[in-house]
Design an enzyme around this catalytic site. Structure first.
Site, PDB file in Angstrom:
ATOM      1  N   SER A 142      12.820  -9.603 -34.560  1.00  0.00           N
ATOM      2  CA  SER A 142      12.526 -10.759 -35.407  1.00  0.00           C
ATOM      3  C   SER A 142      11.066 -11.146 -35.236  1.00  0.00           C
ATOM      4  CB  SER A 142      13.422 -11.930 -34.996  1.00  0.00           C
ATOM      5  OG  SER A 142      12.972 -13.148 -35.548  1.00  0.00           O
ATOM      6  N   TYR A 185      15.384 -17.319 -27.563  1.00  0.00           N
ATOM      7  CA  TYR A 185      15.584 -16.383 -28.668  1.00  0.00           C
ATOM      8  C   TYR A 185      14.386 -15.439 -28.785  1.00  0.00           C
ATOM      9  CZ  TYR A 185      16.460 -14.598 -33.385  1.00  0.00           C
ATOM     10  OH  TYR A 185      16.678 -13.780 -34.474  1.00  0.00           O
TER      11      TYR A 185
END
Length: 313
Positions: free
Chosen positions: A161, A187
């Site tokens: 990501s 994350y």
């Protein structure tokens, strides 16, 4: 020593998985997609099935997996869909999946993930996002290594990501045992780990003709964002730059499918892609490109060793 030129393709952020795989025949090839019952996992699996592959949806929710498999069979006409239980936070579940796998594996897409979750720990005390996004996939891929090696020319795809830009892997405190927990740093760290895995796995497995690459699929509205408010999602889109728009799931799956199947990536490994092309270095203040720390071979080797040691605890 000059850097290798970036890989470019005719495809863009608007390209779909179906467009990327058009003309490619996957008959006789076997693929596993983790998280294949939701979001871009569905469209990744659908593209593989449409090209004739035998596809296994490795999912936590088996009922959702069966519904997805039925839908893919109906839309592609390919009946070679299987559904298998896999909980990436449960090492026994990962080991069971590996033990049940028989024969070669040509494509593994490490697609499943959790984003910006509130502080949660596995029974081992591991931070949930790192445990799910990295450790579970690390255990799965290394467990399936013999099957990948047996395939000859296998490809592993690690879905990262742009959030990897938020944090390197903080080796001194990966699991937030001493530093304050931050869902986005956790994350981001896990997504950096996805890229570092590709770097080290490609190096270690080159002799087995296995290539491993990582990617940023772009912004797609899926169940992945269930922990994020609408206000925060709006801010994220604005931060992505002028004109940034949500991709459809079919567009979001395109880069994964490209890395898994395109002849343009023959023998290419340890790289990071976005919008169907290899990404250059991140420019400060932007939300695109790859952070140098995510491609650092020393960090990649350190993460591999730390992952082995963690899983052996």
């Amino acid at each position: 020593m000059t850097a290798a030129p970036l890989i470019t393709t005719p495809f863009t952020a608007e390209s779909t998985a179906a467009e990327v795989i058009s003309g490619i025949d996957l008959s006789g090839r076997r693929a596993v997609v983790t998280g294949g019952a939701s979001g871009i996992g569905i469209e990744t699996a659908r593209a593989f099935a449409g090209a004739g592959a035998q596809v296994t949806l490795a999912v936590r929710n088996v009922e959702a997996g069966r519904n997805t498999a039925a839908d893919i069979m109906e839309t592609t006409g390919n009946r070679q869909l299987a559904v298998a239980s896999l909980d990436l936070t449960d090492q026994e579940s990962v080991a069971a999946f590996v033990d049940l796998w028989d024969g070669p594996l040509h494509v593994l897409v490490n697609n499943a993930g959790v984003m910006a979750a509130p502080e949660t720990r596995t029974p081992e005390g591991w931070e949930l996002q790192f445990a799910t996004n990295h450790l579970g996939h690390f255990a799965l891929a290394t467990g399936l290594h013999p099957a990948l090696a047996a395939a000859g020319g296998a490809r592993v795809v690690s879905v990262s990501s742009s959030a990897h830009l938020r944090s390197p892997v903080v080796f001194e405190d990966i699991h937030f045992r001493t530093r304050p927990y931050d869902p986005w740093l956790a994350y981001g760290q896990s997504k950096t780990a996805n890229v570092l895995f590709a770097v080290e796995a490609s190096k270690r497995w080159a002799g087995d003709a296995i290539t491993v690459n990582a990617l940023n699929p772009g912004g797609i509205r899926t169940n992945l964002q269930r922990h994020i408010t609408e206000e925060e999602l709006t801010r994220m889109r604005r931060a992505a730059g002028p004109g940034a728009a949500w991709k459809t799931p079919e567009q979001g799956a395109a880069t994964s499918v490209l890395l898994a199947t395109s002849p343009l990536l023959e023998d290419a490994g340890g790289r990071y892609f976005e919008d169907c092309n290899e990404a250059g270095p991140n420019e400060p203040g932007t939300n695109s490109g790859v952070a140098p720390y995510a491609l650092d071979p020393q960090a990649a080797a350190l993460l591999w060793q730390a992952s082995l040691e963690t899983l052996a605890e």
